[in-house]
Scaffold this motif. Structure first.
Motif, PDB file in Angstrom:
ATOM      1  N   ALA A 143     -32.803  18.161   2.481  1.00 37.73           N
ATOM      2  CA  ALA A 143     -31.785  18.657   2.849  1.00 37.73           C
ATOM      3  C   ALA A 143     -31.771  18.931   4.264  1.00 37.73           C
ATOM      4  O   ALA A 143     -32.784  19.804   4.567  1.00 37.73           O
ATOM      5  CB  ALA A 143     -31.300  19.836   2.042  1.00 37.73           C
ATOM      6  N   GLN A 144     -31.104  18.249   5.109  1.00 35.73           N
ATOM      7  CA  GLN A 144     -31.337  18.506   6.568  1.00 35.73           C
ATOM      8  C   GLN A 144     -30.100  18.540   7.296  1.00 35.73           C
ATOM      9  O   GLN A 144     -29.027  17.595   7.036  1.00 35.73           O
ATOM     10  CB  GLN A 144     -32.054  17.398   7.097  1.00 35.73           C
ATOM     11  CG  GLN A 144     -33.567  17.378   6.518  1.00 35.73           C
ATOM     12  CD  GLN A 144     -34.423  16.219   6.942  1.00 35.73           C
ATOM     13  OE1 GLN A 144     -33.773  15.304   7.128  1.00 35.73           O
ATOM     14  NE2 GLN A 144     -35.694  16.114   7.309  1.00 35.73           N
ATOM     15  N   THR A 145     -29.861  19.376   8.182  1.00 37.92           N
ATOM     16  CA  THR A 145     -28.549  19.382   9.120  1.00 37.92           C
ATOM     17  C   THR A 145     -28.589  18.280  10.191  1.00 37.92           C
ATOM     18  O   THR A 145     -27.661  17.797  10.721  1.00 37.92           O
ATOM     19  CB  THR A 145     -28.185  20.691   9.657  1.00 37.92           C
ATOM     20  OG1 THR A 145     -29.435  21.060  10.341  1.00 37.92           O
ATOM     21  CG2 THR A 145     -27.935  21.696   8.510  1.00 37.92           C
ATOM     22  N   ARG A 146     -29.860  18.268  10.680  1.00 43.02           N
ATOM     23  CA  ARG A 146     -30.205  17.146  11.718  1.00 43.02           C
ATOM     24  C   ARG A 146     -30.109  15.667  11.190  1.00 43.02           C
ATOM     25  O   ARG A 146     -30.440  15.306  10.112  1.00 43.02           O
ATOM     26  CB  ARG A 146     -31.300  17.497  12.465  1.00 43.02           C
ATOM     27  CG  ARG A 146     -32.732  17.210  11.885  1.00 43.02           C
ATOM     28  CD  ARG A 146     -33.841  17.575  12.487  1.00 43.02           C
ATOM     29  NE  ARG A 146     -35.075  17.334  11.882  1.00 43.02           N
ATOM     30  CZ  ARG A 146     -35.677  16.217  11.791  1.00 43.02           C
ATOM     31  NH1 ARG A 146     -35.049  15.264  12.043  1.00 43.02           N
ATOM     32  NH2 ARG A 146     -36.799  16.156  10.950  1.00 43.02           N
ATOM     33  N   LEU A 147     -29.836  14.611  12.217  1.00 47.68           N
ATOM     34  CA  LEU A 147     -29.926  13.211  11.897  1.00 47.68           C
ATOM     35  C   LEU A 147     -31.380  12.840  11.665  1.00 47.68           C
ATOM     36  O   LEU A 147     -32.357  13.273  12.675  1.00 47.68           O
ATOM     37  CB  LEU A 147     -29.160  12.374  12.975  1.00 47.68           C
ATOM     38  CG  LEU A 147     -27.749  12.718  12.985  1.00 47.68           C
ATOM     39  CD1 LEU A 147     -26.916  11.860  14.065  1.00 47.68           C
ATOM     40  CD2 LEU A 147     -26.854  12.582  11.480  1.00 47.68           C
ATOM     41  N   VAL A 148     -31.584  12.193  10.672  1.00 50.16           N
ATOM     42  CA  VAL A 148     -33.219  11.908  10.521  1.00 50.16           C
ATOM     43  C   VAL A 148     -33.529  10.808  11.357  1.00 50.16           C
ATOM     44  O   VAL A 148     -32.814   9.934  11.774  1.00 50.16           O
ATOM     45  CB  VAL A 148     -33.313  11.355   8.991  1.00 50.16           C
ATOM     46  CG1 VAL A 148     -32.386  10.073   8.745  1.00 50.16           C
ATOM     47  CG2 VAL A 148     -34.658  10.994   8.554  1.00 50.16           C
ATOM     48  N   ASP A 149     -34.639  10.761  11.881  1.00 45.51           N
ATOM     49  CA  ASP A 149     -35.443   9.760  12.869  1.00 45.51           C
ATOM     50  C   ASP A 149     -36.209   8.813  11.965  1.00 45.51           C
ATOM     51  O   ASP A 149     -37.307   9.402  11.346  1.00 45.51           O
ATOM     52  CB  ASP A 149     -36.202  10.413  13.830  1.00 45.51           C
ATOM     53  CG  ASP A 149     -36.646   9.439  14.728  1.00 45.51           C
ATOM     54  OD1 ASP A 149     -36.679   8.085  14.325  1.00 45.51           O
ATOM     55  OD2 ASP A 149     -37.122   9.772  16.022  1.00 45.51           O
ATOM     56  N   PHE A 150     -35.951   7.769  11.136  1.00 44.43           N
ATOM     57  CA  PHE A 150     -36.775   6.792  10.535  1.00 44.43           C
ATOM     58  C   PHE A 150     -38.218   6.604  10.938  1.00 44.43           C
ATOM     59  O   PHE A 150     -38.917   6.304  10.496  1.00 44.43           O
ATOM     60  CB  PHE A 150     -35.925   5.951  10.165  1.00 44.43           C
ATOM     61  CG  PHE A 150     -34.851   6.072   9.170  1.00 44.43           C
ATOM     62  CD1 PHE A 150     -34.810   6.370   7.867  1.00 44.43           C
ATOM     63  CD2 PHE A 150     -33.583   5.914   9.576  1.00 44.43           C
ATOM     64  CE1 PHE A 150     -33.820   6.890   7.145  1.00 44.43           C
ATOM     65  CE2 PHE A 150     -32.416   6.304   9.100  1.00 44.43           C
ATOM     66  CZ  PHE A 150     -32.582   6.687   7.705  1.00 44.43           C
ATOM     67  N   ALA A 151     -38.478   6.472  12.480  1.00 44.06           N
ATOM     68  CA  ALA A 151     -39.491   6.010  13.237  1.00 44.06           C
ATOM     69  C   ALA A 151     -40.501   7.370  12.987  1.00 44.06           C
ATOM     70  O   ALA A 151     -41.803   7.214  12.961  1.00 44.06           O
ATOM     71  CB  ALA A 151     -39.283   5.732  14.474  1.00 44.06           C
ATOM     72  N   ARG A 152     -40.029   8.794  12.930  1.00 43.14           N
ATOM     73  CA  ARG A 152     -40.924   9.771  12.851  1.00 43.14           C
ATOM     74  C   ARG A 152     -40.905  10.672  11.759  1.00 43.14           C
ATOM     75  O   ARG A 152     -41.912  11.230  11.474  1.00 43.14           O
ATOM     76  CB  ARG A 152     -40.533  10.694  13.974  1.00 43.14           C
ATOM     77  CG  ARG A 152     -40.596  10.065  15.556  1.00 43.14           C
ATOM     78  CD  ARG A 152     -40.148  10.944  16.621  1.00 43.14           C
ATOM     79  NE  ARG A 152     -40.478  10.341  18.047  1.00 43.14           N
ATOM     80  CZ  ARG A 152     -40.511  10.901  19.108  1.00 43.14           C
ATOM     81  NH1 ARG A 152     -40.016  12.181  19.025  1.00 43.14           N
ATOM     82  NH2 ARG A 152     -40.448  10.287  20.200  1.00 43.14           N
ATOM     83  N   PRO A 157     -25.477   1.855  15.241  1.00 41.45           N
ATOM     84  CA  PRO A 157     -26.642   1.156  16.067  1.00 41.45           C
ATOM     85  C   PRO A 157     -28.115   1.136  15.585  1.00 41.45           C
ATOM     86  O   PRO A 157     -28.407   2.164  15.824  1.00 41.45           O
ATOM     87  CB  PRO A 157     -26.189   1.015  17.275  1.00 41.45           C
ATOM     88  CG  PRO A 157     -24.981   1.869  17.659  1.00 41.45           C
ATOM     89  CD  PRO A 157     -24.894   2.806  16.229  1.00 41.45           C
ATOM     90  N   GLY A 158     -28.792   0.118  15.521  1.00 44.97           N
ATOM     91  CA  GLY A 158     -30.221   0.188  15.166  1.00 44.97           C
ATOM     92  C   GLY A 158     -30.373   0.374  13.769  1.00 44.97           C
ATOM     93  O   GLY A 158     -31.684   0.559  13.381  1.00 44.97           O
ATOM     94  N   LEU A 159     -29.447   0.489  12.862  1.00 41.89           N
ATOM     95  CA  LEU A 159     -29.770   0.832  11.303  1.00 41.89           C
ATOM     96  C   LEU A 159     -28.965   0.172  10.453  1.00 41.89           C
ATOM     97  O   LEU A 159     -27.899  -0.305  10.778  1.00 41.89           O
ATOM     98  CB  LEU A 159     -29.436   2.383  11.205  1.00 41.89           C
ATOM     99  CG  LEU A 159     -30.164   3.606  11.915  1.00 41.89           C
ATOM    100  CD1 LEU A 159     -29.644   4.998  11.539  1.00 41.89           C
ATOM    101  CD2 LEU A 159     -31.661   3.468  11.645  1.00 41.89           C
TER     102      LEU A 159
END
Length: 306
Positions: free
Chosen positions: A128-137, A152-154
């Motif tokens: 559960a996260q309010t921020r957008l997930v960064d799939f690279a990190r 874009p990019g996803l």
């Protein structure tokens, strides 16, 4: 990267071994090389940077401040690399699907479906996260985002068209003599998710008022919350009227906890399933996509009663 840094990086394993062993002989054993190889490589680093890393005597070896700093940094980098490699391998081997979702969607929709996911053979871990997930990190495999999309990019798949719906508990409706055929004939206590009201992505009482001519009362919330699921829970408790959106309120209607007031109004944003193009090719993603789209359709049926 300049030549000096390249040479220092090449000496990294020797510096890291010295940090761990605190001794040339033991460092050589760790690296499985001759002791002279360690000694020569350390001496080369000292000559290159013009700083002594160790104070040597016939019986002891002591780190200088510079030696402690450089050897510790080399050891930490290798340790971090090993840990990162372990995470990559564990993620590759794991059957778990890590799903990043907004907290409200996690509590009102995803978490109640975990038993069904397990019955379908899926092992889901909810983040559960309010921020957008960064799939690279980040560790997440997939995410669900509420917005205009696509991204874009996803790899992005629209899960459902979104609607907003005012809701109140049966007890509140009875206590306030609300006419379900004309719910806005008299003022009601508004429960507001103030973060959504301020969000540039359209959702909130101001957007509802713009789309519902009969809703003319001032938008003066009786109580403010920072999440939509909290406002809905307050409505279940009889505090007033909350504004829900698609996937957040259908189960509460089915259970009889909440009753719709008026018609649902369409929203431009939607819920999107997103992931990296790499993960989109995996069987895990295909299995999860098939299951989650089935759950979206099932939830729609709860709302329509079909």
């Amino acid at each position: 990267m300049n030549n000096r840094l390249i040479k220092l990086a090449q000496a990294g394993p020797f510096l890291a071994a010295m940090h761990e062993a605190r001794n040339f002989t033991k460092a050589a054993d760790i690296l499985r090389v001759h002791q002279t190889a360690v000694s020569h490589r350390i001496r080369a680093v000292e000559d290159m940077i013009g700083v002594q890393l160790f104070v040597r005597t016939t019986r002891s070896l002591r780190f200088t401040t510079a030696g402690e700093i450089l050897c510790a940094a080399a050891h930490n980098n290798i340790t971090e690399l090993e840990a990162a490699m372990a995470r990559v391998l564990a993620k590759q081997r794991s059957s778990t699907i890590r799903v990043s979702v907004p907290p409200s969607l996690a509590m009102k929709w995803i978490v109640p479906m975990l038993t069904m996911a397990k019955a379908a053979g899926l092992d889901i871990s909810v983040q559960a996260q309010t921020r957008l997930v960064d799939f690279a990190r980040d560790d997440a495999d997939v995410g669900i985002r509420y917005g205009l999309g696509p991204y874009p990019g996803l790899r992005a798949i629209r899960l459902s068209r979104s609607f907003m719906q005012p809701l109140a508990s049966p007890a509140y409706i009875e206590a306030n003599n609300i006419d379900l055929n004309d719910p806005w004939a008299r003022p009601v206590d508004l429960l507001m998710d103030h973060t959504s009201e301020a969000d540039p992505v359209a959702f909130g009482w101001a957007y509802f008022q713009a789309s519902e001519p009969s809703f003319t009362q001032p938008i003066e919330p009786a109580t403010r919350f920072d999440r939509t699921d909290l406002a809905l829970q307050a409505a279940i408790g009889g505090l007033g009227v909350a504004l829900g959106r698609t996937l957040l309120y259908e189960n509460d209607i089915k259970m009889g906890y909440l009753v719709p007031l008026g018609e649902a109004r369409p929203l431009d944003p939607s819920d999107w399933l997103v992931t990296s193009y790499e993960f989109a090719e995996t069987q895990k993603f295909k299995d999860f996509t098939r299951w989650i789209t089935e759950q979206v359709e099932r939830t729609k049926c709860l709302e329509t009663g079909s």
